[in-house]
Design a protein around this motif. Structure first.
Motif, PDB file in Angstrom:
ATOM      1  N   SER A  98       2.104  -0.337  -7.809  1.00 30.72           N
ATOM      2  CA  SER A  98       1.449  -0.361  -9.117  1.00 30.72           C
ATOM      3  C   SER A  98      -0.036  -0.073  -8.950  1.00 30.72           C
ATOM      4  CB  SER A  98       1.624  -1.734  -9.772  1.00 30.72           C
ATOM      5  OG  SER A  98       1.050  -2.736  -8.979  1.00 30.72           O
ATOM      6  N   GLN A  99      -0.642   0.462  -9.990  1.00 27.87           N
ATOM      7  CA  GLN A  99      -2.062   0.729  -9.976  1.00 27.87           C
ATOM      8  C   GLN A  99      -2.847  -0.572 -10.172  1.00 27.87           C
ATOM      9  OE1 GLN A  99      -3.715   3.722  -9.786  1.00 27.87           O
ATOM     10  NE2 GLN A  99      -1.848   4.883  -9.412  1.00 27.87           N
ATOM     11  N   ALA A 100      -4.093  -0.556  -9.702  1.00 27.82           N
ATOM     12  CA  ALA A 100      -4.935  -1.738  -9.871  1.00 27.82           C
ATOM     13  C   ALA A 100      -5.328  -1.891 -11.335  1.00 27.82           C
ATOM     14  CB  ALA A 100      -6.198  -1.591  -9.015  1.00 27.82           C
ATOM     15  N   SER A 101      -5.437  -3.122 -11.781  1.00 25.57           N
ATOM     16  CA  SER A 101      -5.897  -3.381 -13.137  1.00 25.57           C
ATOM     17  C   SER A 101      -7.376  -3.073 -13.248  1.00 25.57           C
ATOM     18  CB  SER A 101      -5.650  -4.851 -13.490  1.00 25.57           C
ATOM     19  OG  SER A 101      -6.298  -5.182 -14.696  1.00 25.57           O
ATOM     20  N   THR A 102      -7.808  -2.593 -14.412  1.00 22.92           N
ATOM     21  CA  THR A 102      -9.234  -2.346 -14.605  1.00 22.92           C
ATOM     22  C   THR A 102      -9.994  -3.647 -14.776  1.00 22.92           C
ATOM     23  OG1 THR A 102      -8.840  -2.075 -16.968  1.00 22.92           O
ATOM     24  CG2 THR A 102      -8.859  -0.066 -15.617  1.00 22.92           C
ATOM     25  N   GLU A 103      -9.273  -4.734 -15.063  1.00 19.36           N
ATOM     26  CA  GLU A 103      -9.926  -6.029 -15.171  1.00 19.36           C
ATOM     27  C   GLU A 103     -10.206  -6.564 -13.772  1.00 19.36           C
ATOM     28  OE1 GLU A 103      -7.605  -8.655 -17.491  1.00 19.36           O
ATOM     29  OE2 GLU A 103      -7.470  -7.323 -19.225  1.00 19.36           O
ATOM     30  N   ASN A 104     -11.372  -7.156 -13.605  1.00 18.85           N
ATOM     31  CA  ASN A 104     -11.764  -7.737 -12.322  1.00 18.85           C
ATOM     32  C   ASN A 104     -11.733  -6.695 -11.204  1.00 18.85           C
ATOM     33  OD1 ASN A 104     -11.920 -10.355 -13.565  1.00 18.85           O
ATOM     34  ND2 ASN A 104      -9.693 -10.517 -13.362  1.00 18.85           N
ATOM     35  N   ALA A 105     -11.996  -5.435 -11.528  1.00 19.42           N
ATOM     36  CA  ALA A 105     -11.972  -4.375 -10.532  1.00 19.42           C
ATOM     37  C   ALA A 105     -13.112  -4.558  -9.540  1.00 19.42           C
ATOM     38  CB  ALA A 105     -12.066  -3.013 -11.215  1.00 19.42           C
ATOM     39  N   VAL A 106     -12.820  -4.266  -8.270  1.00 15.60           N
ATOM     40  CA  VAL A 106     -13.817  -4.347  -7.209  1.00 15.60           C
ATOM     41  C   VAL A 106     -14.449  -2.966  -7.044  1.00 15.60           C
ATOM     42  CG1 VAL A 106     -14.186  -4.773  -4.751  1.00 15.60           C
ATOM     43  CG2 VAL A 106     -12.550  -6.178  -6.039  1.00 15.60           C
ATOM     44  N   GLY A 130      -6.751  -0.504  -5.236  1.00 14.96           N
ATOM     45  CA  GLY A 130      -8.081  -0.215  -5.767  1.00 14.96           C
ATOM     46  C   GLY A 130      -8.076   0.871  -6.821  1.00 14.96           C
ATOM     47  N   GLY A 131      -6.896   1.431  -7.114  1.00 20.20           N
ATOM     48  CA  GLY A 131      -6.809   2.518  -8.075  1.00 20.20           C
ATOM     49  C   GLY A 131      -7.356   3.812  -7.513  1.00 20.20           C
ATOM     50  N   GLY A 132      -7.828   4.688  -8.403  1.00 24.73           N
ATOM     51  CA  GLY A 132      -8.367   5.968  -7.985  1.00 24.73           C
ATOM     52  C   GLY A 132      -7.301   6.873  -7.393  1.00 24.73           C
ATOM     53  N   HIS A 133      -7.749   7.904  -6.654  1.00 21.65           N
ATOM     54  CA  HIS A 133      -6.810   8.868  -6.096  1.00 21.65           C
ATOM     55  C   HIS A 133      -5.891   8.224  -5.063  1.00 21.65           C
ATOM     56  CE1 HIS A 133      -5.264  12.863  -5.469  1.00 21.65           C
ATOM     57  NE2 HIS A 133      -5.438  12.751  -4.160  1.00 21.65           N
ATOM     58  N   LEU A 134      -6.405   7.278  -4.285  1.00 18.00           N
ATOM     59  CA  LEU A 134      -5.541   6.574  -3.340  1.00 18.00           C
ATOM     60  C   LEU A 134      -4.427   5.829  -4.075  1.00 18.00           C
ATOM     61  CD1 LEU A 134      -8.030   5.123  -0.688  1.00 18.00           C
ATOM     62  CD2 LEU A 134      -6.348   6.950  -0.362  1.00 18.00           C
ATOM     63  N   GLY A 178     -18.499   3.663   3.817  1.00 15.95           N
ATOM     64  CA  GLY A 178     -17.664   3.084   2.782  1.00 15.95           C
ATOM     65  C   GLY A 178     -17.867   1.596   2.628  1.00 15.95           C
ATOM     66  N   HIS A 179     -17.400   1.099   1.488  1.00 11.87           N
ATOM     67  CA  HIS A 179     -17.447  -0.338   1.246  1.00 11.87           C
ATOM     68  C   HIS A 179     -16.378  -0.715   0.239  1.00 11.87           C
ATOM     69  CE1 HIS A 179     -19.105  -0.288  -2.909  1.00 11.87           C
ATOM     70  NE2 HIS A 179     -19.588   0.870  -2.533  1.00 11.87           N
ATOM     71  N   TYR A 180     -15.952  -1.949   0.296  1.00 16.95           N
ATOM     72  CA  TYR A 180     -15.059  -2.542  -0.701  1.00 16.95           C
ATOM     73  C   TYR A 180     -15.729  -3.836  -1.133  1.00 16.95           C
ATOM     74  CZ  TYR A 180     -10.860  -4.497  -2.876  1.00 16.95           C
ATOM     75  OH  TYR A 180      -9.953  -5.041  -3.769  1.00 16.95           O
ATOM     76  N   GLY A 181     -16.346  -3.828  -2.321  1.00 18.60           N
ATOM     77  CA  GLY A 181     -17.207  -4.940  -2.675  1.00 18.60           C
ATOM     78  C   GLY A 181     -18.354  -5.015  -1.678  1.00 18.60           C
ATOM     79  N   ASP A 182     -18.542  -6.168  -1.081  1.00 21.11           N
ATOM     80  CA  ASP A 182     -19.607  -6.309  -0.085  1.00 21.11           C
ATOM     81  C   ASP A 182     -19.103  -6.170   1.348  1.00 21.11           C
ATOM     82  OD1 ASP A 182     -18.186  -8.650   0.149  1.00 21.11           O
ATOM     83  OD2 ASP A 182     -19.874  -9.997  -0.255  1.00 21.11           O
ATOM     84  N   VAL A 183     -17.849  -5.698   1.515  1.00 18.92           N
ATOM     85  CA  VAL A 183     -17.277  -5.494   2.848  1.00 18.92           C
ATOM     86  C   VAL A 183     -17.553  -4.062   3.295  1.00 18.92           C
ATOM     87  CG1 VAL A 183     -15.156  -5.469   4.221  1.00 18.92           C
ATOM     88  CG2 VAL A 183     -15.453  -7.177   2.417  1.00 18.92           C
ATOM     89  N   SER A 184     -18.310  -3.912   4.376  1.00 17.96           N
ATOM     90  CA  SER A 184     -18.589  -2.582   4.900  1.00 17.96           C
ATOM     91  C   SER A 184     -17.339  -2.005   5.566  1.00 17.96           C
ATOM     92  CB  SER A 184     -19.718  -2.644   5.931  1.00 17.96           C
ATOM     93  OG  SER A 184     -19.865  -1.391   6.575  1.00 17.96           O
ATOM     94  N   LEU A 185     -17.071  -0.719   5.281  1.00 18.64           N
ATOM     95  CA  LEU A 185     -15.958  -0.011   5.910  1.00 18.64           C
ATOM     96  C   LEU A 185     -16.452   1.157   6.754  1.00 18.64           C
ATOM     97  CD1 LEU A 185     -13.493   0.008   2.875  1.00 18.64           C
ATOM     98  CD2 LEU A 185     -13.566  -1.605   4.784  1.00 18.64           C
ATOM     99  N   ASP A 186     -17.741   1.164   7.056  1.00 17.06           N
ATOM    100  CA  ASP A 186     -18.320   2.225   7.876  1.00 17.06           C
ATOM    101  C   ASP A 186     -17.606   2.301   9.225  1.00 17.06           C
ATOM    102  OD1 ASP A 186     -20.077   2.281   5.775  1.00 17.06           O
ATOM    103  OD2 ASP A 186     -21.867   1.825   6.966  1.00 17.06           O
ATOM    104  N   GLY A 187     -17.202   3.520   9.612  1.00  8.93           N
ATOM    105  CA  GLY A 187     -16.625   3.736  10.934  1.00  8.93           C
ATOM    106  C   GLY A 187     -15.170   3.353  11.085  1.00  8.93           C
ATOM    107  N   MET A 188     -14.542   2.873  10.017  1.00 15.30           N
ATOM    108  CA  MET A 188     -13.148   2.463  10.113  1.00 15.30           C
ATOM    109  C   MET A 188     -12.211   3.684  10.111  1.00 15.30           C
ATOM    110  SD  MET A 188     -12.715  -0.926  10.245  1.00 15.30           S
ATOM    111  CE  MET A 188     -13.929  -0.779  11.564  1.00 15.30           C
ATOM    112  N   LYS A 189     -11.023   3.510  10.678  1.00 15.00           N
ATOM    113  CA  LYS A 189     -10.010   4.556  10.728  1.00 15.00           C
ATOM    114  C   LYS A 189      -8.710   4.036  10.110  1.00 15.00           C
ATOM    115  CE  LYS A 189     -11.848   6.147  15.189  1.00 15.00           C
ATOM    116  NZ  LYS A 189     -12.688   4.945  15.454  1.00 15.00           N
ATOM    117  N   VAL A 190      -7.980   4.942   9.478  1.00 16.13           N
ATOM    118  CA  VAL A 190      -6.702   4.618   8.848  1.00 16.13           C
ATOM    119  C   VAL A 190      -5.734   5.752   9.154  1.00 16.13           C
ATOM    120  CG1 VAL A 190      -5.496   4.151   6.673  1.00 16.13           C
ATOM    121  CG2 VAL A 190      -7.851   3.363   6.977  1.00 16.13           C
TER     122      VAL A 190
END
Length: 233
Positions: free
Chosen positions: A27-35, A130-134, A77-89
């Motif tokens: 399911s897609q993320a809700s727009t309420e309380n979106a990060v 998180g919604g969006g294209h992902l 990158g970041h998710y809220g205040d979590v840095s995602l710099d340098g991460m791989k997926v």
């Protein structure tokens, strides 16, 4: 099961085609309380299709189904205040037919260097939370085989792109040279992992996946690479 809207997907990937809908995956993320979040960097993949991959033009895969291994290097990158710099997926996926028909099986691998907060953030984003294209891509998935940390190494140069997911899989792709020895570039394809970015065509020297009861190996098949920028909208 959420409803995957192909019209929305095609709009997000730049296409003006209008198609029906089918019930699929996350399911897609809700727009309420979106990060607030954003990730950008470079991605590449290899799949079972011959070059040029017809899936980019919304056609069926060349062998009827599509199996692929995909890697993303997040430069910033970041998710809220979590840095995602340098991460791989990385994601292994199998689509039984035309990609827009969904019913994909997938396995998600998150950088072993991620701390708990980073792991949860990346898992949320790549499973559509998180919604969006992902989120649109994730909505095509009907079965998740595994979500786990793994040691992921990525070599990304103009001459070679090499992804290794330790204990799971590997792709090694090299650019296809065109006129005057230049890379062959596609743009504005109606389907893309990273919309609005030109795609460089590659050929695989090796593409393999051995996990979750799957034993897959290909060589001389399609490879793609481009920059990516993802966010909640």
């Amino acid at each position: 099961m959420s409803i995957f809207n192909r019209r929305k997907f095609l709009k997000a990937t730049g296409s003006t085609l209008a198609l029906g809908s089918a019930g699929l995956g996350f399911s897609q993320a809700s727009t309420e309380n979106a990060v607030d979040w954003k990730v950008m960097g470079n991605y590449f993949e290899s799949c079972t299709c011959d070059n040029v991959c017809p899936c980019l033009l919304l056609n069926d895969p060349t062998v009827g189904s599509c199996t692929a291994l995909v890697g993303w290097q997040i430069d910033k990158g970041h998710y809220g205040d979590v840095s995602l710099d340098g991460m791989k997926v990385s994601v292994w996926l199998h689509a039984p037919g035309n990609l827009l028909n969904g019913n994909w099986r997938a396995a998600l691998y998150v950088d072993a260097q991620a701390n708990d907060a980073q792991f949860e953030a990346l898992k949320t984003l790549w499973t559509g939370g998180g919604g969006g294209h992902l989120g649109i891509i994730a909505s095509l998935i009907s079965e998740v085989l595994s979500i786990e940390k793994a040691s992921i190494s990525i070599m990304d140069t103009p001459e070679r792109k090499h992804l290794v997911v330790e204990g799971a899989g590997e792709i090694d792709i090299h650019p296809i040279k065109g006129e005057d020895g230049k890379d062959i570039i596609l743009a504005h394809t109606p389907l893309a992992v990273a919309p609005h970015n030109p795609i460089t065509l590659h050929m695989s020297k090796r593409a393999r996946y051995h996990d979750n009861g799957v034993d897959w190996y290909e060589s001389g098949k399609a490879g793609l690479s481009s920059a990516f920028q993802y966010g909640p909208a």
